[in-house]
Write a protein that holds these residues in place. Sequence first.
Motif: not given
Length: 340
Positions: A241, A269-272, A274-277
């Motif tokens: 993170p 994968d764009s989600l990591p 976002i989730h990991k900032r």
Amino acid sequence: MTDLPATQREVRLLAKPAGLPGPEHLGVVETPVGAPARGEVLVRNLFFHVFATLRILIAGATQDTPFPVLRPGDTLVGAAVGEIVEAPEDSGFVPGDLVSHWLGWREYAVVPVAECVRLDPAALPDPAAHLQQGWTAYAALTRGATLRPGDTVFVSAGGSGIGSMAGLIARRLGAGRVIASAGSREKAERLRTEIGYDDVVVRGEGRLVEQLATAAPEGIDVFFDNVGGEQLAAAVAAARPGARFVLIGALSGQLAAEGTGTTAPVVLDSLPLIHKRIEMRGFSSDDFDDKDEWTERFGAWLRAGEISFPHVRVKGIENAPRTLLEVIEGRHIGAVVVEL
């Protein structure tokens, strides 16, 4: 110019390749030594840098880059260090001055005064060390990624001229663990012993995501990316993170066997992100004008034996075309310079 030779040698592009260049596309030719006009100086080159992404210029593609297109018959270009041989009185230079400029790949260069940078001979113990790419690595790690003590750093293409410097600098700046990528087991072992990487992942030796998870079980904090492609995707998976990514190059596309090397596609994968900032930025050291800070620090580290200048020195311009092909193939570790 009575003490100068009548002719000098330079490396020219003989033909434009359809993909990567081969020996048939490059040649060493003999030409007259030029005379400087007003606003120009004559420089005897001592060293010039051989860099892999010259392939883009050879391919005739300079999309979004400041470099010139090279056409058949043109002399190759690149960073060089030399000494002034002739200079007009109002140029600010005198014979014997050590300078850097962009007209390498020739023994003598007629260079516009505005394109010459005077070098302090005492700044670095070896004039060839002015051709290292440490400033880019230092700026990326201090201005781009803001490396913090204890960070785990992953350097893709860790044996390249800029990658090897990034690995060494990260350690000097307090990184807790430094990991590299390499193209073979043999090169990986050399990176451990010669550069001091804690671990090295190897392309083609299994999934990079799994290798990186083993090399950095707690994740990575900083990614210094020279490559893009699969390695960028693996770094996203391994990121902790708040990880900071600096994108310096895209060798996965720039040195692709087909095409012009101006694209480097990658699926992320764009989600990591976002989730990991994850912070990700394209980086150029040209955006910063405090290079003197790096030169002073690098010189002090060199003299104290606290850092090295990883490089390969090849003597003779006649060996330059072969050396460029070897650099594109990734055979060497560190910067590659031709000594004249």
